[in-house]
Design a protein around this motif. Sequence first.
Motif, short mmCIF file in Angstrom:
data_model
loop_
_atom_site.label_atom_id
_atom_site.label_comp_id
_atom_site.label_asym_id
_atom_site.label_seq_id
_atom_site.Cartn_x
_atom_site.Cartn_y
_atom_site.Cartn_z
N VAL A 204 -18.40 11.21 -102.71
CA VAL A 204 -19.81 10.89 -102.52
C VAL A 204 -19.99 10.41 -101.09
O VAL A 204 -19.34 9.46 -100.66
CB VAL A 204 -20.30 9.81 -103.51
CG1 VAL A 204 -21.72 9.36 -103.17
CG2 VAL A 204 -20.25 10.34 -104.95
N GLU A 205 -20.79 11.13 -100.35
CA GLU A 205 -21.01 10.81 -98.93
C GLU A 205 -22.50 10.59 -98.68
O GLU A 205 -23.35 11.08 -99.42
CB GLU A 205 -20.53 11.97 -98.05
CG GLU A 205 -19.07 12.35 -98.23
CD GLU A 205 -18.14 11.50 -97.39
OE1 GLU A 205 -18.59 10.46 -96.86
OE2 GLU A 205 -16.96 11.88 -97.25
N ARG A 206 -22.81 9.87 -97.62
CA ARG A 206 -24.20 9.75 -97.18
C ARG A 206 -24.55 10.88 -96.23
O ARG A 206 -23.66 11.49 -95.60
CB ARG A 206 -24.42 8.39 -96.50
CG ARG A 206 -24.26 7.22 -97.45
CD ARG A 206 -24.71 5.92 -96.82
NE ARG A 206 -24.50 4.80 -97.73
CZ ARG A 206 -25.36 4.46 -98.70
NH1 ARG A 206 -26.48 5.14 -98.87
NH2 ARG A 206 -25.08 3.44 -99.49
N GLY A 207 -25.85 11.15 -96.12
CA GLY A 207 -26.28 12.23 -95.24
C GLY A 207 -25.76 12.10 -93.82
O GLY A 207 -25.36 13.09 -93.19
N ASN A 343 -29.36 8.03 -95.35
CA ASN A 343 -28.79 7.21 -96.43
C ASN A 343 -28.72 7.94 -97.77
O ASN A 343 -28.26 7.38 -98.76
CB ASN A 343 -29.61 5.94 -96.61
CG ASN A 343 -29.40 4.97 -95.47
OD1 ASN A 343 -28.26 4.72 -95.06
ND2 ASN A 343 -30.47 4.42 -94.91
N LEU A 344 -29.18 9.18 -97.81
CA LEU A 344 -29.16 9.95 -99.05
C LEU A 344 -27.72 10.15 -99.52
O LEU A 344 -26.86 10.57 -98.76
CB LEU A 344 -29.82 11.32 -98.82
CG LEU A 344 -30.10 12.14 -100.08
CD1 LEU A 344 -31.29 11.55 -100.85
CD2 LEU A 344 -30.38 13.60 -99.70
N LEU A 345 -27.47 9.83 -100.78
CA LEU A 345 -26.14 10.01 -101.36
C LEU A 345 -25.98 11.45 -101.84
O LEU A 345 -26.86 12.00 -102.51
CB LEU A 345 -25.93 9.04 -102.51
CG LEU A 345 -25.88 7.55 -102.14
CD1 LEU A 345 -25.76 6.69 -103.39
CD2 LEU A 345 -24.72 7.26 -101.18
N ILE A 346 -24.82 12.03 -101.53
CA ILE A 346 -24.57 13.44 -101.82
C ILE A 346 -23.21 13.60 -102.47
O ILE A 346 -22.21 13.06 -101.99
CB ILE A 346 -24.61 14.27 -100.51
CG1 ILE A 346 -25.96 14.08 -99.80
CG2 ILE A 346 -24.35 15.75 -100.80
CD1 ILE A 346 -25.85 14.26 -98.31
#
Length: 407
Positions: A204-207, A343-346
């Motif tokens: 899980v990474e941030r944008g 900050n979007l989690l991906i």
Amino acid sequence: MSTELETLSKIGLLRMGETIIEKDCSGDGLPIYSADKGNRPWAYSDHFRRKNEKGSIVIGSRGTIGYPRLPKDELFGATQTTIVFSPDKDRFIPEFLHYWLQQVDFESLGAQQAVPMLTVSNLENLTVRLFKKSEQSKIAEILSTVDQAIDQTEALITKQQRIRIGLMQDMLTHGIDENGNIRSEDTHKFKDSSLGRIPVEWKVERGVSVCDEIVVGIVIRPTQYYREDGIPTLRSANIQENRIDPSHLVYMSVKDNAQLRKSQVRRGDLVTVRTGYPGATTVIPPEFDGCNCVDIVISRPNSKKVRSQYLSIWINSYHGKLQILKGQGGLAQQHFNVSEMKNLLIKVPMLNEQERIETLLLTHAETIRKARRNLAKLEGLKTALMQDLLTGKVSVTHLLTEADISI
């Protein structure tokens, strides 16, 4: 070609529906139709006086104006929000008249009132071209065949959309392994994450971690750069989920585009709507490489970490939208800003799995787009046929048998 016309008032009975109280509708009894665009009954009841016979046409007169419907029920009721037209069946085929009424501009008729509505007097003088009953029947048969194709295509689209929702949920939650199988916790290893359980191979990474740069397009007086032609310049109106709508493009000069390099987009960049439909995202295709954009979030994915199409699919998915649609009452934010994108989690699978996921989902999306294009063609065909057949411009006489012609 028949040139003789007759008014509705002379070929049948027009009358307002009756007042039917919702609390008197028990769910049992005869179907009741109200002003609506759909074909389903509004309610069921036996607590009404006027029973309309099969072959009567229901027209919305209040709220939803127009949209004539031909119920298939032997007997039915109609509310005060409708007008019921019961034609003379000895002279007219109800199905033919149903199609005839579909080409009437009811909204313009309703607009003649202080409050938009239809009255019986609005419809009494509408004229219908007189055809032999055999011709009416053949016209209705032709148009009905097209309607059946339209209904089947709409049902296919609805089915494929449901499949796509489930498929996307599976792909972005469990993924697809190297053998092409959707993972399951019964057969594969999973782990906990800030976005719930994910395959052990995923992160899980941030944008900000998977993009080399996240910026915004021109926001200060963009209209000063608009020209009649030149370099296409994308705005929010051009950005849809996983596609660019090229209509209503604006342009800027080559010189201005060169000076505004920060807001230039390149093939593989992502563009995301900030206002209106915040979060809607697509990938810049080759034909828009080097264009500019206005008030749109631009993300430049790091190709060693995430594929552009996969990231676009993620942002447009339920998982991406859930993070965007935050705020009071769960309403969409007025703006989707650079900080939100950063900050979007991906959920980030390995690159080869990202490719498998995007290939499967984009192939399925193309199936839906093809069905929609086919639907548009069928709707256009119906419009053209109605214009030709109902005006008598194209005769159906040559399609009739000798027995038909005598009718």
